[in-house]
Scaffold this motif. Structure first.
Motif, PDB file in Angstrom:
ATOM      1  N   TRP A  90       0.823  -1.194   0.000  1.00  0.00           N
ATOM      2  CA  TRP A  90       0.000   0.000   0.000  1.00  0.00           C
ATOM      3  C   TRP A  90       0.867   1.258   0.000  1.00  0.00           C
ATOM      4  CZ3 TRP A  90      -5.401   0.265   2.378  1.00  0.00           C
ATOM      5  CH2 TRP A  90      -6.078  -0.939   2.207  1.00  0.00           C
ATOM      6  N   ILE A  91       2.093   1.135   0.504  1.00  0.00           N
ATOM      7  CA  ILE A  91       3.035   2.251   0.496  1.00  0.00           C
ATOM      8  C   ILE A  91       3.745   2.332  -0.857  1.00  0.00           C
ATOM      9  CG2 ILE A  91       5.161   3.152   1.514  1.00  0.00           C
ATOM     10  CD1 ILE A  91       4.235   1.884   4.171  1.00  0.00           C
ATOM     11  N   SER A  92       4.143   1.182  -1.402  1.00  0.00           N
ATOM     12  CA  SER A  92       4.875   1.159  -2.672  1.00  0.00           C
ATOM     13  C   SER A  92       4.030   1.702  -3.819  1.00  0.00           C
ATOM     14  CB  SER A  92       5.322  -0.270  -3.002  1.00  0.00           C
ATOM     15  OG  SER A  92       6.298  -0.719  -2.089  1.00  0.00           O
ATOM     16  N   LEU A  93       2.751   1.357  -3.843  1.00  0.00           N
ATOM     17  CA  LEU A  93       1.895   1.805  -4.949  1.00  0.00           C
ATOM     18  C   LEU A  93       1.703   3.328  -4.969  1.00  0.00           C
ATOM     19  CD1 LEU A  93      -0.799  -1.003  -5.223  1.00  0.00           C
ATOM     20  CD2 LEU A  93       0.999  -0.432  -6.864  1.00  0.00           C
ATOM     21  N   PRO A  94       1.370   3.967  -3.828  1.00  0.00           N
ATOM     22  CA  PRO A  94       1.292   5.433  -3.854  1.00  0.00           C
ATOM     23  C   PRO A  94       2.638   6.074  -4.200  1.00  0.00           C
ATOM     24  CG  PRO A  94       0.181   4.589  -1.911  1.00  0.00           C
ATOM     25  CD  PRO A  94       0.899   3.432  -2.538  1.00  0.00           C
ATOM     26  N   PHE A  95       3.741   5.476  -3.706  1.00  0.00           N
ATOM     27  CA  PHE A  95       5.057   6.009  -4.041  1.00  0.00           C
ATOM     28  C   PHE A  95       5.299   5.931  -5.544  1.00  0.00           C
ATOM     29  CE2 PHE A  95       9.613   5.389  -4.827  1.00  0.00           C
ATOM     30  CZ  PHE A  95      10.109   6.570  -4.274  1.00  0.00           C
ATOM     31  N   ALA A  96       4.899   4.810  -6.144  1.00  0.00           N
ATOM     32  CA  ALA A  96       5.047   4.655  -7.593  1.00  0.00           C
ATOM     33  C   ALA A  96       4.243   5.721  -8.326  1.00  0.00           C
ATOM     34  CB  ALA A  96       4.599   3.261  -8.021  1.00  0.00           C
ATOM     35  N   GLY A  97       3.009   5.932  -7.872  1.00  0.00           N
ATOM     36  CA  GLY A  97       2.163   6.935  -8.508  1.00  0.00           C
ATOM     37  C   GLY A  97       2.746   8.334  -8.398  1.00  0.00           C
ATOM     38  N   ILE A  98       3.212   8.680  -7.205  1.00  0.00           N
ATOM     39  CA  ILE A  98       3.793  10.008  -6.991  1.00  0.00           C
ATOM     40  C   ILE A  98       5.064  10.168  -7.820  1.00  0.00           C
ATOM     41  CG2 ILE A  98       4.895  11.512  -5.285  1.00  0.00           C
ATOM     42  CD1 ILE A  98       2.973  10.274  -3.212  1.00  0.00           C
ATOM     43  N   THR A  99       5.872   9.104  -7.863  1.00  0.00           N
ATOM     44  CA  THR A  99       7.124   9.156  -8.618  1.00  0.00           C
ATOM     45  C   THR A  99       6.873   9.388 -10.099  1.00  0.00           C
ATOM     46  OG1 THR A  99       8.220   7.678  -7.027  1.00  0.00           O
ATOM     47  CG2 THR A  99       9.226   7.882  -9.201  1.00  0.00           C
ATOM     48  N   LEU A 100       5.973   8.602 -10.681  1.00  0.00           N
ATOM     49  CA  LEU A 100       5.681   8.743 -12.112  1.00  0.00           C
ATOM     50  C   LEU A 100       4.949  10.054 -12.408  1.00  0.00           C
ATOM     51  CD1 LEU A 100       4.653   5.050 -12.874  1.00  0.00           C
ATOM     52  CD2 LEU A 100       6.814   6.186 -13.458  1.00  0.00           C
ATOM     53  N   TRP A 101       4.087  10.455 -11.519  1.00  0.00           N
ATOM     54  CA  TRP A 101       3.365  11.724 -11.685  1.00  0.00           C
ATOM     55  C   TRP A 101       4.332  12.906 -11.662  1.00  0.00           C
ATOM     56  CZ3 TRP A 101       2.144  15.539  -7.726  1.00  0.00           C
ATOM     57  CH2 TRP A 101       1.248  16.529  -8.164  1.00  0.00           C
ATOM     58  N   SER A 102       5.424  12.777 -10.908  1.00  0.00           N
ATOM     59  CA  SER A 102       6.394  13.882 -10.799  1.00  0.00           C
ATOM     60  C   SER A 102       7.091  14.168 -12.123  1.00  0.00           C
ATOM     61  CB  SER A 102       7.441  13.568  -9.721  1.00  0.00           C
ATOM     62  OG  SER A 102       8.362  12.579 -10.159  1.00  0.00           O
TER      63      SER A 102
END
Length: 210
Positions: A90-102
């Motif tokens: 649940w932490i890795s997925l939001p991090f992935a989203g934030i990373t790619l969104w950046s």
């Protein structure tokens, strides 16, 4: 972001104490859900304190806290310890989203995080970013790799959480984290070396001769 000097303490709070609580409580006869819930508390407190101490909006830190709280609530309501085992997914997925969104922003997340962790090289990195297209291109692809790897990391955690015995998974969590980070150093180093800027950013600083 926490400073690098706090890393040993973070390792204790985020890894050592939760593992000790889980396996200690299990040895005392607690069920898996109670033991796992106890292990969540130190990391949750650490993340919340870090957000308050920084006194600024930290999307990654906020995602970590929200993910930990959400997974805890879902696990308690569902009464299923495995729902709590996947909390790091649940932490890795939001991090992935934030990373790619950046990537939509002027400077991607991997660049800004690295710069925050290396304040003495911030000026050099700023200069390279403004003047070197290859440097900017490298960081954009580094960000893509980190985002994709975070998605893979989440999938691996979910699969292991639902296929292995519950008592095995907590010990595997930090191993997965370390392996993911180590593996990601490869594209990071390769891309920066190909851009010709690796030594400028990461080479040891030479003492000034007076």
């Amino acid at each position: 972001m926490p400073s690098t000097r706090n890393r040993p303490w973070l390792l204790v709070v985020d890894i050592a104490i939760p593992l000790a609580l889980y396996y200690g409580l299990k040895a005392l006869g607690a069920n898996d859900l109670i033991a796992l819930l106890a292990g969540v508390i130190p990391g949750l407190i650490s993340s919340a304190v870090s957000l308050v101490r920084n006194r600024r909006t930290d999307l990654v830190g906020m995602a970590v806290v929200v993910s930990m709280v959400a997974s805890t609530v879902v696990a308690v309501v569902g009464g299923d310890a495995r729902l709590l085992l996947v909390r790091n997914a649940w932490i890795s997925l939001p991090f992935a989203g934030i990373t790619l969104w950046s990537l939509r922003h002027p400077r991607p997340l991997t660049y800004t995080v690295t710069q925050a962790l290396m304040p003495r090289r911030a000026a050099v990195m700023d200069e390279l970013w403004e003047t070197n297209p290859k440097f900017r291109h490298a960081w954009k692809w580094i960000t893509v790799f980190w985002g994709i790897a975070s998605i893979v990391d989440a999938i691996v955690r979910v699969v292991l959480s639902y296929t292995l015995p519950i008592s095995v998974v907590p010990a595997l969590d930090p191993i997965i984290t370390v392996v993911t980070i180590v593996v990601l150093q490869i594209p990071t180093i390769v891309l920066l070396r190909r851009s010709g800027t690796y030594q400028l950013v990461f080479a040891p600083r030479r003492p000034t001769v007076v």
